[in-house]
Design a protein around this motif. Structure first.
Motif, mmCIF file in Angstrom:
data_model
loop_
_atom_site.group_PDB
_atom_site.id
_atom_site.type_symbol
_atom_site.label_atom_id
_atom_site.label_comp_id
_atom_site.label_asym_id
_atom_site.label_seq_id
_atom_site.Cartn_x
_atom_site.Cartn_y
_atom_site.Cartn_z
ATOM 1 N N ILE A 193 34.453 43.562 6.481
ATOM 2 C CA ILE A 193 35.832 43.515 6.994
ATOM 3 C C ILE A 193 36.484 42.180 6.623
ATOM 4 N N ALA A 194 35.696 41.086 6.683
ATOM 5 C CA ALA A 194 36.231 39.758 6.349
ATOM 6 C C ALA A 194 36.687 39.689 4.892
ATOM 7 N N GLY A 195 36.071 40.497 4.037
ATOM 8 C CA GLY A 195 36.425 40.473 2.617
ATOM 9 C C GLY A 195 37.734 41.184 2.308
ATOM 10 N N ARG A 196 38.079 42.177 3.129
ATOM 11 C CA ARG A 196 39.219 43.054 2.792
ATOM 12 C C ARG A 196 40.541 42.330 2.560
ATOM 13 N N PRO A 197 41.005 41.478 3.521
ATOM 14 C CA PRO A 197 42.318 40.859 3.295
ATOM 15 C C PRO A 197 42.333 39.935 2.083
ATOM 16 N N LEU A 198 41.134 39.513 1.637
ATOM 17 C CA LEU A 198 41.056 38.601 0.483
ATOM 18 C C LEU A 198 40.817 39.375 -0.813
#
Ligand SMILES: Cc1cc2nc3c(=O)[nH]c(=O)nc-3n(C[C@H](O)[C@H](O)[C@H](O)COP(=O)(O)OP(=O)(O)OC[C@H]3O[C@@H](n4cnc5c(N)ncnc54)[C@H](O)[C@@H]3O)c2cc1C
Length: 446
Positions: free
Chosen positions: A420-425
């Protein structure tokens, strides 16, 4: 699972711990139930914290390791340090067998003057930092040097060199934490010198990893032609293996290159240089070497640089209560059975790097685990001990001691949070790197 199941504790959730758990849980007739203890809140050992982030294909092996830990006969107990949270003797009292698979997490030293100067680091430290290991301080490396020297001629040295060359875009395709992307993207390192004590034929590079440097964007790769000029000396012997021959051919290709200076980074190989001291007052400013090249007079050289990484091997650490051989950094064993001064330590076994030292690829640990489990099954077949009555689960004891145990479902929450932490990036995954944050995510209820 019967009440008299064969209970085994495995210490370490790297490839060897996983393969031991797999072999045990799949042995027909053994009725084994396996608890895998891991000091970190997350599994997979050096596959997560060693294998280079830009080698995602190799790292994808975590998929098959995860299947092993999710097996109904296997239980993952993360964030439990054996020797501190639970002693080795306590494990021996509770389990029919204990398998030590705790790897080799310390580094070897060069033992030369100046090694403790600021600016000198171990590959162990640097790899842990760029891999987002929870024990590595976020600000451990600033990379403000212009020249870096890597001492050592194995694949870990190549991993370090590659990571110093990767572009920000390439780094964003990996799972490294954002602070690592930021520091590497802002790095001022332009020249990377990889230094070996002996000749090219003695280098431990695999030709595949060596050749991969050629594909790095914006990087030129060179080797000192003098080191490869004398075929016989470079080869070390006339009977070099096919893999050595391929490696030498790649190095000769690098030696034939002409420096253009038009690239972002340069990686340069230099052999026949024995490090004797780091020079500098407040921080290391150079590496003094003795050059003993083929057909050349012995010469004293100083290789100027501002960042030095020694990559001369990993070594195991003693586990309190367990026999240990400090010279090799391994536990003494006979075919996987751990030995103390008087003979076999009944019911105690070893597997992986702590057993045979830091060598081989991930798959080597599979054969090694099979051999250790063969010893366990033989001993089990031979035992005249009556089956254990009753079993005391160590989990309540650990909780009583305030240990925040991370079980498999809790690790899956960390795993999901990283994606999930990777998605916006726009990244597939960004690793969590702070232990406190990992534990908070692990204990969060859905
Ligand atoms: C930098 C680097 C890059 C590598 N790259 C590759 C590659 O590209 N391809 C490849 O095939 N191989 C690679 N390897 C080799 C591979 O990672 C090893 O062969 C393998 O990880 C060794 O497995 P292991 O289980 O013995 O040790 P580890 O993987 O180190 O696992 C040991 C585990 O035990 C845990 N542990 C330690 N002490 C305790 C304790 N007291 N209590 C509980 N748990 C404990 C550790 O936290 C760790 O998770 C690389 C190795 C390194 C160092």
């Amino acid at each position: 699972m019967s009440g008299t199941a064969f209970r085994v504790a495995v210490v370490g959730s790297g490839p060897s711990g996983a393969y031991v758990a797999q072999e045990l849980s799949e042995q027909a007739g053994l009725d084994a139930v396996v608890d895998v203890y891991e000091r970190l809140p997350v599994p997979f050992g050096l596959v997560r914290y060693g294998v280079a982030p830009d080698h995602q294909r190799i790292k994808s092996i975590v998929g098959s390791l995860a299947e092993i830990f999710a097996h109904p006969r296997v239980r993952f107990l993360g964030n439990v340090r054996v020797g501190t949270d639970i002693t080795f003797d306590e494990l021996r009292q509770r389990y029919d067998a204990v398998v030590v698979a705790c790897g080799a997490s310390a580094d070897r030293h060069l033992s030369i003057p100046g090694e403790d100067l600021p600016g000198v680091a171990s590959a162990t430290d640097f790899v842990a930092w760029y891999s987002g290991h929870p024990d590595a301080a976020v600000d451990r490396f600033a990379l403000t040097a212009e020249t870096a020297v890597i001492i050592g001629v194995g694949n870990v040295a190549l991993d370090v060199a590659r990571m110093l060359c990767r572009t920000p875009d390439e780094l964003r395709r990996t799972d490294v934490p954002q602070h690592v992307v930021d520091v590497l993207a802002a790095s001022t390192v332009r020249e990377i010198l990889v230094v070996g004590r002996r000749g090219p034929a003695h280098a431990k590079f695999s030709s595949k990893e060596l050749g991969e440097l050629r594909e790095l964007s914006g990087t030129e790769v060179l080797a000192d032609p003098d080191d490869l000029a004398d075929d016989q000396a470079a080869a070390g012997s006339t009977q070099e293996s096919p893999s050595t021959r391929r490696m030498l051919a790649t190095l000769r290709g690098y030696a034939a290159g002409t420096p253009t200076g038009a690239h972002r980074r340069t990686v340069r190989f230099a052999f026949f240089r024995t490090p004797v001291a780091f020079v500098g007052e407040d921080s290391a400013r150079g590496l003094r070497v003795i050059r003993r090249g083929p057909g050349q007079a012995e010469a004293d050289e100083v290789l100027p640089a501002q960042f030095f990484v020694r990559s001369v091997g990993y070594r195991g650490l003693a586990l309190p209560g367990l026999p240990f051989q400090p010279d090799t950094g391994t536990v003494p064993h006979a075919e996987g059975r751990v030995m103390d001064g008087t003979g076999e330590l009944a019911g105690v076994y070893a597997a992986g790097w702590i057993k045979r030292g830091p060598s081989g690829v991930i798959g080597t640990n599979k054969q090694d685990a099979v051999a250790t489990v063969a010893a366990i099954t033989q001993d089990r077949a031979r035992t005249t001990k009556p089956p254990r009555r009753g079993y005391e689960d160590p989990l309540p004891l650990l909780r009583e001691r305030g240990v925040d145990v991370v079980e498999w479902s809790a690790w899956q929450r960390i795993d999901a949070a990283e994606e999930i932490a990777g998605r916006p990036l726009g990244r597939g995954r960004v690793k969590l790197h702070e232990r406190g944050r990992m534990l908070a995510v692990a204990s969060a209820q859905n």
